[in-house]
Design an enzyme around this catalytic site. Structure first.
Site, mmCIF file in Angstrom:
data_model
loop_
_atom_site.group_PDB
_atom_site.id
_atom_site.type_symbol
_atom_site.label_atom_id
_atom_site.label_comp_id
_atom_site.label_asym_id
_atom_site.label_seq_id
_atom_site.Cartn_x
_atom_site.Cartn_y
_atom_site.Cartn_z
ATOM 1 N N LYS B 152 0.789 -0.968 0.088
ATOM 2 C CA LYS B 152 0.013 0.080 0.015
ATOM 3 C C LYS B 152 0.933 1.465 0.021
ATOM 4 O O LYS B 152 1.938 1.261 0.880
ATOM 5 C CB LYS B 152 -0.645 -0.053 1.358
ATOM 6 C CG LYS B 152 -2.080 0.877 1.256
ATOM 7 C CD LYS B 152 -2.775 0.637 2.485
ATOM 8 C CE LYS B 152 -4.090 1.725 2.510
ATOM 9 N NZ LYS B 152 -5.021 1.279 3.677
ATOM 10 N N SER B 227 -9.776 1.155 2.533
ATOM 11 C CA SER B 227 -8.600 1.970 1.646
ATOM 12 C C SER B 227 -7.665 1.509 1.180
ATOM 13 O O SER B 227 -6.827 1.698 0.304
ATOM 14 C CB SER B 227 -8.265 2.973 2.760
ATOM 15 O OG SER B 227 -7.184 2.484 3.666
ATOM 16 N N SER B 251 -10.201 -1.346 6.490
ATOM 17 C CA SER B 251 -9.482 -0.966 5.491
ATOM 18 C C SER B 251 -8.849 -2.217 4.715
ATOM 19 O O SER B 251 -8.257 -1.949 3.653
ATOM 20 C CB SER B 251 -8.320 0.272 5.499
ATOM 21 O OG SER B 251 -9.321 1.449 5.434
#
Lengths: 578, 578
Positions: B152, B227, B251
């Site tokens: 990420k 996310s 997330s």
């Protein structure tokens, strides 16, 4: 020191004063009815409060005068292991142990005013049950079978008032034990006393509006430290074999040092806080811990091992971290960073002397200890100012709302050290955002300490431990514990510490010289060294018989290694059980 | 959904728009120059953005069209263990693995827009070094030797821009790796891509002003969750074998469920956050975690085991808790509490069907699983309202100052789900004292959950795990992930969870019936089920091919048992590697 704390509030006088009187009358009544003859003898031997408060009396001497030889053996000589083995082999019963320790606790109370509440019948009944169990089952209930452990009062105790030194909570009865109380209870502990703590539990002294001031067990005119000063006085007076204290800024460590005993502030979340303090939840910037005060490092180790490995607090408390108390192996050569001063407030001369004595002794064993002077590597005065300000602001960042509401409810007078605490860092209520900003300063420095001092990497000193003072003074004058920095620093960053006696005691001659030129000009240094009128506060004559206790700090969650290292250090120093 | 997010700010257009263009041009340039011919072929096979955004296309189908058979074997069939053993036996090189996964990542990017930044040369150079090392030393560098792991983007990467989806940070270059990136790097991981996350990293969707919207790897018109939606799309598209995500409200878990893969939110402090997010330190009311997204539960287990036991994050990060990843033994009979709805927002029909299917299957194995319906024991709608409000208030209690300052600096338009987040719980800046009060509500309920559901005591249900939905929808319509409660509940209370595919996929026919009478009247239920004009939001036709991923929750710090239980459950369900 004289302070006007005469209560004037109507509600206090009408509603709460009678509750205080009743609470204290119960204490006297328990002592008297337990053994009227013994109590009279104690009262005749132990000097008056006025005498104890004004003179440097060593109250431990009263034990020999007031106890029988067999009682003295129990409270002075037998370790926890001795007490357990003697119960197993039948040479001692839990009831005998309880009686000896109840008597020493009464002496401790009359000499130092360390007990908040007696649990005499409770302890005797439990002791009898333990004896029956052992007889019927041929084995001990658990690792604390018949072991008299004192409890700091704010740890909830089922069926009893728990007031945490707030007058307004004098009618608040606990519906259950604090988990930590429960764990040792299951293991067979004898609870015979709950001990004193200061108003708001936020002094490094022990003075509250319910039971007054607690005295130092080495010199009655001095402070026993705080907030676990009831514990240090009780354990120091052999009124219990071990005590359960709490620490959010030095509250186990200062008392342990001031009383010349051992104390530990474990890494947070290893010992459960469940049901331990009324109110004040949700504060997580500086997390309090529960930990032991003990007369030997071996018994302190015993406390931690059995609390964690047998007690398994995480099976009852979801905030507890399941890290077992491990058998550790120390490095062949133990690397210790030595910090004589934190660069913010200069310790008193006996502390320097204690540090030097210990370091000189360790240096003689250079096969075991490698000593690194931390001074050139430590935070500067400016950096320490930022850190200490953050430290203080985080204590009071809610504007002391929790404490104030409880204090105001009863109208109890606010003691000077409570006032001092309320103004920490300005004492203003700040925003959640500001709280985070201060947390960030905390976290950045926590990492810096790790990376520069502890990390095993070439960029770091790669220390195993840090040796430092516990406090600026060997034991403070009552109501004059102003600077928390030597201990609160480690609460802020949550590195575990053990306090141990250095073997050095304050010496009026040796420790009288002060070179004022070398003192710093920051406000904290000034407050510690000078009175408000500018004259020198430090007076070597005040600290007769005050012991120098030092602080060893290790890596987070490596509490076991700190204990193991203190075993090695105190062996070299020839400092054993107190 | 059409939203006007046309930038109008001067500073954005003049200073930042060129930075965005440059950043994105680098991505295209890396893909093209890596293999111009391959890139052209991809561009011709994969439909236009407009087509992908508006239709329910399964983009995994493009892999077979665009990769060779040997590449397909690598990205589709070989597990981590296969890749390791094939490197050891010489049948595969790290460079071959890297090339196959770079190609699949390019396909993933063109189909789902999941990549924030490529690291193509970096990965190829590392792969060559790994091959040389293996040749010269006859052994692997570590447990991740030649394993393509996606990251990420907000995890700092040394020498590269790390912007965390803030346009204003597009010129901010990381001076070092995040510790977690460093740990797998040392273990031999191949980093070839950094993946997309939403603006402020606080949507359960993936849409930002730098790279736009990411698509679902099972149906391009749907959201991949967020996310960590860049991760779920990359892993779901076999663009990496495993991914590193983060989770503060769902997330990791929503993306894993939406993509039909596995994901874990470990107990906080087991995986280090050091250097993982720019800004925003000091927030500890709801602590974020890093965790894996993977295609099988075995690979997820592998990630956790080697990260913790070999990576030992506590040797570099003092906030990490030294709890090893243990071999656990599950009880002979696993007791699972089943929660169909959280009593606050009713899940969509396919979620109910997924839950029922799994429960029916588990009930067939009553020797292994004991199922308890949690409905009569769960929090009431009123209690859930208090909990969810606390949850939301704690996210925004600083008045979003951190996020706002970074968003405002560049003048980037604020996306609808960012607006939605900013207003969570009112979105007002509160005091430190109010923060504590909300923390207390959190702590009281964390304990209640433990005591009523998990504790091994007669007063408790004594569950081993709780099975619940991951989200109200199987995968959301872009920009419509409004309700976080099914996942954020567990962030608030910090119990660990694993997401696994149920084997059930949304079915337009079966999942079309809605009985509006049974819906609740609270604002969160309304927002999820109805549009602002009062018409039904839910439309079964939208969710073609959306997978139902479910959530298994266990006790704090007992993450290993949750993983072990998911292994057993998915075996019974016959749901394996995706």
């Amino acid at each position: 020191m004289t302070v006007d704390i005469t209560p004037t509030s109507e509600i206090f006088l009408q509603k709460y004063k009678p509750l205080i009187d009743k609470y204290n009358a119960d204490k006297v009544s328990q002592m008297k009815s337990y053994n009227p003859e013994f109590y009279s003898k104690c009262a005749s031997v132990i000097p008056s409060d006025a005498e104890l408060d004004s003179q440097s009396i060593d109250p431990k001497a009263f034990l020999a005068e007031l106890l029988t030889d067999s009682e003295l053996k129990i409270v002075n000589d037998y370790t926890i292991e001795d007490l357990l083995s003697k119960q197993v082999d039948g040479s001692l019963t839990a009831v005998e142990i309880a009686n000896a320790y109840i008597k020493s606790a009464i002496i401790a109370q009359l000499a130092t005013n360390c007990i908040m509440q007696f649990l005499i019948s409770y302890a005797l009944e439990k002791a009898a049950k333990l004896d029956t169990y052992l007889k019927e089952n041929g084995k001990l209930v658990g690792p604390m079978h018949g072991i008299p452990i004192s409890l700091k009062e704010h740890l909830s105790f089922k069926g009893e008032v728990t007031h945490a030194s707030y007058v307004s909570l004098l009618d608040s009865i606990s519906s259950k034990h604090a988990l930590t109380v429960e764990i040792f209870d299951q293991q067979g502990a004898l609870y015979h006393v709950r001990t004193a703590q200061p108003q708001t539990i936020m002094h490094l002294d022990t003075w509250n509006m319910i039971t007054g001031r607690t005295r130092n067990p080495r010199s009655t005119k001095l402070s026993p430290g705080g907030s676990s000063g009831g514990e240090s006085a009780t354990v120091g007076m052999h009124g219990s074999i071990m005590g359960v204290g709490t620490d959010i800024g030095g509250s186990i460590r200062c008392p342990a040092a001031f009383a010349g005993i051992y104390g530990m502030r474990p890494t947070t979340k290893r010992v459960s806080l469940l049901n331990s303090t009324p109110g004040f939840g949700g504060q997580e910037s500086i997390v309090p811990t529960i930990g032991p005060l003990a007369r030997s490092i071996e018994e302190l180790d015993y406390f931690m091992e059995h609390y964690i490995n047998d007690g398994k607090p995480w099976e009852s408390d979801p905030t507890s971290v399941p890290v077992l108390w491990r058998k550790v192996e120390l490095p062949t050569k133990i690397k210790i960073g030595v910090l004589y001063t934190d660069n913010l407030v200069t310790p008193y001369p006996s502390i320097f002397r204690g540090m030097r004595t210990v370091v000189d002794e360790l240096k003689k064993h250079s096969d075991t200890f490698e000593i690194v002077d931390l001074t050139p590597h430590w935070f500067s005065e400016q950096e320490m100012l930022e850190i200490y300000t953050t430290n203080l602001v985080l204590y009071t960042i809610d504007g002391n709302k929790g404490q104030l509401s409880l204090v105001e409810k009863s109208g109890e007078p606010i003691l000077p050290l409570t006032q001092h605490f309320f103004k920490f860092g300005g004492g203003e209520a700040l925003s959640a955002y500001q709280n985070r900003q201060h947390n960030e300063i905390r976290d950045d420095n926590q990492l810096k300490i790790f990376e520069e001092f502890f990390k095993k990497a070439s960029s770091s000193l790669g220390l195993d431990f840090i040796l430092s003072p516990t406090n600026v003074a060997p034991a403070e004058v009552p109501a004059e514990s102003f600077y928390w920095g030597y201990t609160s620093f480690w609460n802020l960053f949550d590195y575990p510490n053990v306090i141990f006696p250095s073997g050095v005691t304050h010496d009026v001659e040796l420790d009288s010289g002060v070179d004022e030129k070398n003192l710093l000009s920051n406000e904290y240094e000034k407050k510690v060294w000078f009175k408000d009128d500018g004259s020198l506060r430090y007076d070597a004559a005040q600290f007769v018989n005050a012991p120098v206790g030092l602080q060893l700090t290790g890596k987070r969650f490596d509490d076991e290694s700190v204990v193991a290292a203190v075993k090695k250090i105190t062996k070299v120093l020839n400092v054993g059980r107190q």
